[in-house]
Design an enzyme around this catalytic site. Structure first.
Site, PDB file in Angstrom:
ATOM      1  N   LYS A   1       0.850  -1.185   0.000  1.00  0.00           N
ATOM      2  CA  LYS A   1       0.000   0.000   0.000  1.00  0.00           C
ATOM      3  C   LYS A   1       0.885   1.233   0.000  1.00  0.00           C
ATOM      4  CE  LYS A   1      -3.108   2.802   2.833  1.00  0.00           C
ATOM      5  NZ  LYS A   1      -3.811   2.959   4.122  1.00  0.00           N
TER       6      LYS A   1
ATOM      7  N   LYS B   1     -12.157  14.786   0.392  1.00  0.00           N
ATOM      8  CA  LYS B   1     -11.388  15.168   1.573  1.00  0.00           C
ATOM      9  C   LYS B   1     -10.978  16.643   1.516  1.00  0.00           C
ATOM     10  CE  LYS B   1      -9.676  10.480   2.363  1.00  0.00           C
ATOM     11  NZ  LYS B   1      -8.519   9.562   2.281  1.00  0.00           N
TER      12      LYS B   1
ATOM     13  N   GLU C   1      -8.196  12.148  12.907  1.00  0.00           N
ATOM     14  CA  GLU C   1      -7.398  10.985  13.315  1.00  0.00           C
ATOM     15  C   GLU C   1      -6.420  11.313  14.431  1.00  0.00           C
ATOM     16  OE1 GLU C   1      -4.421   7.647  11.284  1.00  0.00           O
ATOM     17  OE2 GLU C   1      -5.343   9.208  10.067  1.00  0.00           O
TER      18      GLU C   1
ATOM     19  N   GLU D   1      -7.105  -2.519   3.261  1.00  0.00           N
ATOM     20  CA  GLU D   1      -6.414  -1.270   3.568  1.00  0.00           C
ATOM     21  C   GLU D   1      -6.474  -0.964   5.066  1.00  0.00           C
ATOM     22  OE1 GLU D   1      -6.730   3.525   2.512  1.00  0.00           O
ATOM     23  OE2 GLU D   1      -8.086   2.086   1.557  1.00  0.00           O
TER      24      GLU D   1
ATOM     25  N   GLU E   1     -12.284  10.505  -4.213  1.00  0.00           N
ATOM     26  CA  GLU E   1     -12.179  10.471  -2.759  1.00  0.00           C
ATOM     27  C   GLU E   1     -11.264  11.583  -2.242  1.00  0.00           C
ATOM     28  OE1 GLU E   1     -11.167   7.157   0.677  1.00  0.00           O
ATOM     29  OE2 GLU E   1     -12.018   6.530  -1.249  1.00  0.00           O
TER      30      GLU E   1
END
Length: 458
Positions: free
Chosen positions: A217, A449, A267, A311, A445
């Site tokens: 990834k 954001k 986060e 993911e 995506e």
């Protein structure tokens, strides 16, 4: 190196520069600081940081802690691969000589962050003034928590701290209790770091590396440079973000020169209090639905998608692997969905109990960058990011937060963020690329954001 604060006749006595983990030439062994605190009626936090020409700090957590700071009693900077340890060592010397008179919640703390890459240079726009690592202990702090609102002033002597406490008490009394958040300055023009065609090439190149087994990834990001119709009021923008994203962190870091880095990241990187550690895996995103039914349908795809589960699992596993060697107990909660105004994420809370005493910066160094903003394996992901992205990440997607003299602290991941300079701002957003990623889907995506702050500018 002296740095002048915005208070008349008030000069910062220390700005310690640490290079590549070596001890600085400036001797801090004789430095002593005194801090005094006083309880306040409520004040407008936005008004406290509404100033240019001196360092200003704002920090807010989803659970209600809010802190603003002005000026510099101490500034510590570092570069190179040993920057985490260099900051920790130098700050420990300073905190060992701080005499604090006040409640623990109002104690002096060091606020700042790190660049994503250890080789970052603070010379190029928009990151002028942002070193590879930089922390300040503000001269004046206002803290709001369940224990009330407190003012703390930091000085070199008892008299200095007391005088500053009186001056700031008078200044805060003259500020309005509430400050209007206003409206966005308006957007004149936008410039992308990456065109859709370039993005497709970047994602396909990353997918080739994944097919070859060099990567599992990698997170690729974009920058969006915006010319605004008027100067940006960052504090007012943060207030609008608070109302729109109440369950996110909020931060603002601005020095006497350069831009102001701010954001509303969802986060947490890590929080440490004593031997208790909290962190989380936040990876996998979908849009919000127009109806409750559509919203739940979108959310269900986070659990059903093999791509999202793969993911997300990479992120959760990497965090656990980094923490296990230093913990005696590790708890991973069940997956759930964190819903924000324009987007929702797959979320796994993680808690741990440390085996021995650790400084929060040791945990920050171990966890940065998580696969949510870097990739797997880390070295190959960093190499891919270096070779692929056409802009400097600076402090984007890097640790931002605070720590205290006990080694406790809290850090968020500097995403959903931007760096503002007058009537210009640069926003950043990225997305994780795995084996079955589609370039068009990943593009959409990223745009979703970017909207978190872009919507507040229009």
């Amino acid at each position: 190196m002296d740095r002048t604060s915005g208070e008349s006749g008030d000069r910062s006595r220390l700005a310690t520069e640490v290079d590549a983990g070596t001890d600085p030439g400036y001797d801090t062994s004789g430095l002593e600081l005194v801090s005094h605190s006083r309880q306040l009626e409520d004040v407008s936090f936005g008004a406290v940081v509404d100033a240019d020409g001196e360092t200003r700090i704002q920090w807010a957590t989803p659970d209600g802690l809010e802190i603003v700071g002005r000026g510099e009693a101490v500034r510590i900077v570092a570069t190179g691969p040993d920057r985490f340890d260099a900051v920790r060592r130098q700050a420990s010397r300073v905190f060992d000589r701080v005499d604090h008179d006040g409640p623990d919640v109002a104690r002096p703390r060091a606020f700042g962050g790190f660049a994503f890459h250890d080789g970052h240079e603070p010379d190029d726009e928009p990151w002028s003034g942002f070193d590879a690592a930089s922390f300040v202990i503000p001269r004046a702090l206002v803290v709001r928590s369940d224990d009330g609102t407190w003012l703390t002033a930091v000085g070199e002597t008892e008299t200095d701290a007391e005088d500053r406490l009186e001056r700031w008490s008078d200044r805060l009394a003259d500020l309005p209790a509430m400050r209007s958040s206003g409206s966005g300055p308006g957007v004149d023009e936008t410039t992308r770091s990456t065109t859709p065609e370039e993005w497709t090439d970047q994602v396909e190149s990353a997918l080739e590396r994944i097919d070859e087994g060099r990567l599992t990834k990698v997170v690729l990001a974009q920058a969006l440079s915006i010319d605004l119709a008027d100067d940006l009021d960052v504090a007012a923008t943060l207030e609008r973000l608070r109302r729109r994203y109440p369950n996110c962190y909020r931060f603002l870091i601005g020095h006497e020169v350069g831009g102001t880095f701010f954001g509303a990241p969802p986060e947490r990187l890590v929080a440490k209090r004593g031997d208790h550690v909290e962190t989380e895996a936040l990876a996998g995103s979908v849009a919000r639905g127009d109806t409750p039914e559509a919203d739940e349908e979108y959310a269900s795809t986070l659990f059903d998608s093999d791509k999202v589960q793969r993911e997300h699992g990479l992120v959760a596993d990497a965090i656990c692997n980094q923490l296990e060697p230093v913990t005696r107990e590790l708890t991973v909660a069940d997956q759930s969905v964190r819903k924000l105004a324009t987007i929702q994420h797959l979320w796994t809370p993680i808690e741990a109990t440390l085996e021995t005493d650790r400084h929060v910066l040791e945990l920050v160094e171990a966890l940065h960058p998580t696969p949510a903003v870097g990739g797997v394996p880390p070295a190959a992901a960093w190499e891919t990011i270096h070779e692929t992205e056409t802009f400097d990440r600076g402090w984007y997607a890097a640790p931002v937060g605070w720590f205290d003299g006990h080694g406790d602290g809290e850090f968020a991941v500097g995403i959903r963020s931007g760096v503002a300079r007058g009537d210009a701002i640069t926003l950043f957003a990225g997305n994780g690329i795995v084996a079955d990623s589609d370039p068009d889907d990943e593009w959409e995506e990223v745009q979703l954001k970017l909207r978190s702050i872009l919507d507040e500018l229009r």
